[in-house]
Write an enzyme that holds these catalytic residues in place. Sequence first.
Site, PDB file in Angstrom:
ATOM      1  N   ARG A 210       0.853  -1.191   0.000  1.00  0.00           N
ATOM      2  CA  ARG A 210       0.000   0.000   0.000  1.00  0.00           C
ATOM      3  C   ARG A 210       0.891   1.244   0.000  1.00  0.00           C
ATOM      4  NH1 ARG A 210      -5.201  -1.883   2.320  1.00  0.00           N
ATOM      5  NH2 ARG A 210      -5.319  -3.903   1.285  1.00  0.00           N
ATOM      6  N   GLU A 212       0.418   4.120   0.838  1.00  0.00           N
ATOM      7  CA  GLU A 212      -0.245   5.155   1.637  1.00  0.00           C
ATOM      8  C   GLU A 212       0.839   6.018   2.259  1.00  0.00           C
ATOM      9  OE1 GLU A 212      -1.914   2.232   4.151  1.00  0.00           O
ATOM     10  OE2 GLU A 212      -3.758   2.024   3.000  1.00  0.00           O
ATOM     11  N   ARG A 218      -0.272   1.985  13.088  1.00  0.00           N
ATOM     12  CA  ARG A 218      -1.108   0.854  12.648  1.00  0.00           C
ATOM     13  C   ARG A 218      -0.887   0.503  11.183  1.00  0.00           C
ATOM     14  NH1 ARG A 218      -6.070   1.957  12.122  1.00  0.00           N
ATOM     15  NH2 ARG A 218      -5.774   4.188  12.194  1.00  0.00           N
ATOM     16  N   HIS A 219      -0.132   1.316  10.462  1.00  0.00           N
ATOM     17  CA  HIS A 219       0.016   1.094   9.016  1.00  0.00           C
ATOM     18  C   HIS A 219       1.455   0.790   8.618  1.00  0.00           C
ATOM     19  CE1 HIS A 219      -3.825   3.345   9.092  1.00  0.00           C
ATOM     20  NE2 HIS A 219      -4.111   2.562   8.084  1.00  0.00           N
ATOM     21  N   GLU A 351      -9.097  -1.973  13.604  1.00  0.00           N
ATOM     22  CA  GLU A 351      -9.643  -2.846  12.562  1.00  0.00           C
ATOM     23  C   GLU A 351      -8.610  -3.918  12.239  1.00  0.00           C
ATOM     24  OE1 GLU A 351     -10.504  -1.028   8.659  1.00  0.00           O
ATOM     25  OE2 GLU A 351      -9.919  -2.980   7.879  1.00  0.00           O
ATOM     26  N   SER A 354     -11.319  -6.898   6.986  1.00  0.00           N
ATOM     27  CA  SER A 354     -12.482  -6.451   6.209  1.00  0.00           C
ATOM     28  C   SER A 354     -12.970  -7.631   5.406  1.00  0.00           C
ATOM     29  CB  SER A 354     -12.060  -5.397   5.182  1.00  0.00           C
ATOM     30  OG  SER A 354     -12.061  -4.160   5.774  1.00  0.00           O
ATOM     31  N   ARG A 402      -1.353  -6.783  12.389  1.00  0.00           N
ATOM     32  CA  ARG A 402      -2.366  -6.151  13.262  1.00  0.00           C
ATOM     33  C   ARG A 402      -2.878  -7.146  14.305  1.00  0.00           C
ATOM     34  NH1 ARG A 402      -5.915  -1.931  10.399  1.00  0.00           N
ATOM     35  NH2 ARG A 402      -4.285  -0.596   9.540  1.00  0.00           N
TER      36      ARG A 402
HETATM   37  P1  ATP Z   1      -7.335   0.900   7.455  1.00  0.00           P
HETATM   38  O1  ATP Z   1      -8.725   1.498   7.381  1.00  0.00           O
HETATM   39  O2  ATP Z   1      -6.934   0.463   8.844  1.00  0.00           O
HETATM   40  O3  ATP Z   1      -6.282   1.720   6.762  1.00  0.00           O
HETATM   41  P2  ATP Z   1      -8.123  -0.673   5.198  1.00  0.00           P
HETATM   42  O4  ATP Z   1      -9.586  -0.445   5.326  1.00  0.00           O
HETATM   43  O5  ATP Z   1      -7.345   0.023   4.138  1.00  0.00           O
HETATM   44  O6  ATP Z   1      -7.406  -0.465   6.646  1.00  0.00           O
HETATM   45  P3  ATP Z   1      -8.362  -3.265   4.047  1.00  0.00           P
HETATM   46  O7  ATP Z   1      -7.905  -2.848   2.704  1.00  0.00           O
HETATM   47  O8  ATP Z   1      -9.782  -3.540   4.254  1.00  0.00           O
HETATM   48  O9  ATP Z   1      -7.873  -2.235   5.139  1.00  0.00           O
HETATM   49  O10 ATP Z   1      -7.445  -4.480   4.495  1.00  0.00           O
HETATM   50  C1  ATP Z   1      -7.851  -5.558   5.314  1.00  0.00           C
HETATM   51  C2  ATP Z   1      -6.935  -5.706   6.506  1.00  0.00           C
HETATM   52  O11 ATP Z   1      -5.574  -5.642   6.128  1.00  0.00           O
HETATM   53  C3  ATP Z   1      -7.068  -4.598   7.544  1.00  0.00           C
HETATM   54  O12 ATP Z   1      -8.135  -4.843   8.417  1.00  0.00           O
HETATM   55  C4  ATP Z   1      -5.735  -4.686   8.249  1.00  0.00           C
HETATM   56  O13 ATP Z   1      -5.678  -5.751   9.175  1.00  0.00           O
HETATM   57  C5  ATP Z   1      -4.790  -5.006   7.133  1.00  0.00           C
HETATM   58  N1  ATP Z   1      -4.198  -3.771   6.595  1.00  0.00           N
HETATM   59  C6  ATP Z   1      -4.710  -2.955   5.638  1.00  0.00           C
HETATM   60  N2  ATP Z   1      -3.886  -1.933   5.379  1.00  0.00           N
HETATM   61  C7  ATP Z   1      -2.815  -2.097   6.180  1.00  0.00           C
HETATM   62  C8  ATP Z   1      -1.595  -1.374   6.363  1.00  0.00           C
HETATM   63  N3  ATP Z   1      -1.327  -0.281   5.649  1.00  0.00           N
HETATM   64  N4  ATP Z   1      -0.710  -1.842   7.276  1.00  0.00           N
HETATM   65  C9  ATP Z   1      -0.959  -2.966   7.980  1.00  0.00           C
HETATM   66  N5  ATP Z   1      -2.082  -3.698   7.847  1.00  0.00           N
HETATM   67  C10 ATP Z   1      -3.005  -3.278   6.962  1.00  0.00           C
END
Ligand code: ATP
Length: 428
Positions: A210, A212, A218-219, A351, A354, A402
């Site tokens: 990602r 981001e 958390r990321h 979270e 998903s 996570r």
């Molecule tokens: P968030 O809202 O916390 O940024 P997201 O909605 O982008 O997460 P999803 O794309 O739905 O997350 O990904 C499913 C799962 O993958 C998340 O619940 C989380 O456990 C994990 N996850 C997602 N993005 C990240 C990240 N950048 N770093 C670590 N774990 C992640």
Amino acid sequence: MRLFSVKELSDLKEDTEVLLHGWVQETRTTKNLIFVVFRDHTGLAQLTIRRDSWNGIEVDNIPRESAISVSGTFMVHGKSKTGPEISPSKITILNIAGSPLPLAVSDPVNSDIETRLNNRFLDLRKREVGIIFRVESDLLWGIRKHMSQNGFTEVHTPKIVGTSTEGGSDLFAVRYFEKEAFLNQSPQLYKEILVSSGVNRVFEVGPAFRAEKHNTVRHLNEFTSIDIEMAFSDHNDAMVMLENAVRSGILEVSAGEREVKEALGVEVKVPEVPFPRITFEECVDYLSSKGMAHRDGEDFSPDELRIIGERFTGFYFITRWPASLRPFYTMPDPDDSNYTNSFDLQFRENEITSGAQRVHDPEMLRNRFLAKGLNPDDFSFYLEAFRYGMPPHAGWGLGLERLTMIVLGLKNIREATVFPRDRNRISP
Ligand code: ATP
């Protein structure tokens, strides 16, 4: 002479001959004796050497963290507080450590996280750091066991892809010969294609990337995603599979509960299933009863999730998310298409997963692409799989780091990642 680990020594009889491989943690000397605190991957032992009867290598000054091999006898009646005691007959230095050490291994964790990550090979030698990855491995093993027992096939899908999974911009571009390609954000589209291929139930454990830009506790920019997809199933089936998979993972960790408690002071509690379920709308009402007005069309903020999370002691699902907040492949709620057959698994404000029932009707899927401003032609490789009897299906994606973070109560996701990738770090 047999090779033992420190942990195995306690079952031995007095004077059993042993061979050990590990590191010198520390050396203490007196006029007549030399004590070496010896460490292997399972714990600490003490090597007790009498100067007057020792004719091996010079032991007083072996640098800390040098790798050694020790042959000797086990002393049942040893009085060391360090751990089991060994009377060595021979010590061999396998590799000498440089000094000074960039990070002390015997001290408690007190360096800042950046210094620790820069010297991760030494940081991981600390018991309270190393054990995090044992727990992560056990969690994954328990989840894998659950998936395998429930008829899932483990698959491996490409991480270099030509289109984004969700049409977003959080993608790392890579050069792929003459073309531009991307590092995959999620195996979503591939696991759905596999569901149409007759495999029925698939799961994958692999990296997700990602791009981001935010830098939070958390990321990560590369994390380990545990993904499943199951045919002839809906979101309720996927939730049951998830809560039991998480329970199975934590059950596996609880086998080593005593060690985790000793090393980290953390109690590992195996959660009861089913986990509570609350809808998105119920969360909004609850927030408003607490004087917080949730803004329409937005995800819950960290503050809002904190308030919602206070209602629960551990894991809970938030279900029935608005369609505007979920990706194109999410199945609308048949009673109200403003909502979806979707869920997030939460632990307090965090979270972890998903998931959802997915759209399986190709026409509906095309319309969902258009509604999200995406061009269905960019996804033709995916849409093709829906035209020839794609079964109804559901699945989820769970972030391993996570999960480890919340099971161990860690404050920063980097603690649960051997070599984290974040906004500023791509080494080591
Ligand atoms: P968030 O809202 O916390 O940024 P997201 O909605 O982008 O997460 P999803 O794309 O739905 O997350 O990904 C499913 C799962 O993958 C998340 O619940 C989380 O456990 C994990 N996850 C997602 N993005 C990240 C990240 N950048 N770093 C670590 N774990 C992640």
